[in-house]
Design a protein around this motif. Sequence first.
Motif, PDB file in Angstrom:
ATOM      1  N   HIS A   1      -5.480  -0.709  -7.072  1.00 41.64           N
ATOM      2  CA  HIS A   1      -5.044  -1.137  -5.741  1.00 41.64           C
ATOM      3  C   HIS A   1      -4.092  -0.071  -5.195  1.00 41.64           C
ATOM      4  O   HIS A   1      -3.050   0.194  -5.797  1.00 41.64           O
ATOM      5  N   ILE A   2      -4.461   0.543  -4.087  1.00 39.61           N
ATOM      6  CA  ILE A   2      -3.650   1.596  -3.472  1.00 39.61           C
ATOM      7  C   ILE A   2      -3.021   1.042  -2.200  1.00 39.61           C
ATOM      8  O   ILE A   2      -3.689   0.398  -1.388  1.00 39.61           O
ATOM      9  N   ASP A   3      -1.717   1.300  -2.040  1.00 39.88           N
ATOM     10  CA  ASP A   3      -0.977   0.798  -0.892  1.00 39.88           C
ATOM     11  C   ASP A   3      -0.120   1.924  -0.321  1.00 39.88           C
ATOM     12  O   ASP A   3       0.454   2.713  -1.079  1.00 39.88           O
ATOM     13  N   ILE A   4      -0.054   2.002   1.000  1.00 42.86           N
ATOM     14  CA  ILE A   4       0.826   2.952   1.682  1.00 42.86           C
ATOM     15  C   ILE A   4       1.820   2.152   2.496  1.00 42.86           C
ATOM     16  O   ILE A   4       1.430   1.286   3.287  1.00 42.86           O
ATOM     17  N   GLN A   5       3.095   2.427   2.275  1.00 43.78           N
ATOM     18  CA  GLN A   5       4.174   1.719   2.957  1.00 43.78           C
ATOM     19  C   GLN A   5       4.991   2.704   3.776  1.00 43.78           C
ATOM     20  O   GLN A   5       5.422   3.733   3.261  1.00 43.78           O
ATOM     21  N   ILE A   6       5.195   2.394   5.051  1.00 43.25           N
ATOM     22  CA  ILE A   6       6.129   3.170   5.863  1.00 43.25           C
ATOM     23  C   ILE A   6       7.526   2.685   5.493  1.00 43.25           C
ATOM     24  O   ILE A   6       7.798   1.481   5.474  1.00 43.25           O
ATOM     25  N   VAL A   7       8.427   3.615   5.198  1.00 48.24           N
ATOM     26  CA  VAL A   7       9.768   3.280   4.731  1.00 48.24           C
ATOM     27  C   VAL A   7      10.668   2.961   5.927  1.00 48.24           C
ATOM     28  O   VAL A   7      10.711   3.723   6.899  1.00 48.24           O
ATOM     29  N   ALA A   8      11.386   1.854   5.836  1.00 42.92           N
ATOM     30  CA  ALA A   8      12.342   1.454   6.867  1.00 42.92           C
ATOM     31  C   ALA A   8      13.717   2.036   6.537  1.00 42.92           C
ATOM     32  O   ALA A   8      14.057   2.241   5.368  1.00 42.92           O
ATOM     33  N   SER A   9      14.507   2.282   7.572  1.00 44.49           N
ATOM     34  CA  SER A   9      15.822   2.904   7.374  1.00 44.49           C
ATOM     35  C   SER A   9      16.792   2.010   6.604  1.00 44.49           C
ATOM     36  O   SER A   9      17.786   2.502   6.064  1.00 44.49           O
TER      37      SER A   9
END
Length: 78
Positions: free
Chosen positions: A3-11
């Motif tokens: 399972h591959i996941d991409i997360q945009i990082v929050a400040s």
Amino acid sequence: MNHIDIQIVASDDYKVLSLIADWYQAEWSIPVAHTVGNLRSITADIHQFQMVLSVNGRAVATGGVYDHVGLLNHQPEL
């Protein structure tokens, strides 16, 4: 299957910011506080972003799009 996941990082995601900062410290000896500060600035800007790639729930890579690549200040040969 993985399972591959991409997360945009929050400040304000200190857990992920600290993880990335730990990687930068281990790989390039960049102080954790310096990296966290830079990433908080980047992730708060709508024109820049940082992401984390996870495989089976484990973060394995990071990258982003920036106005200035601060890593080059520390590792100009890259």
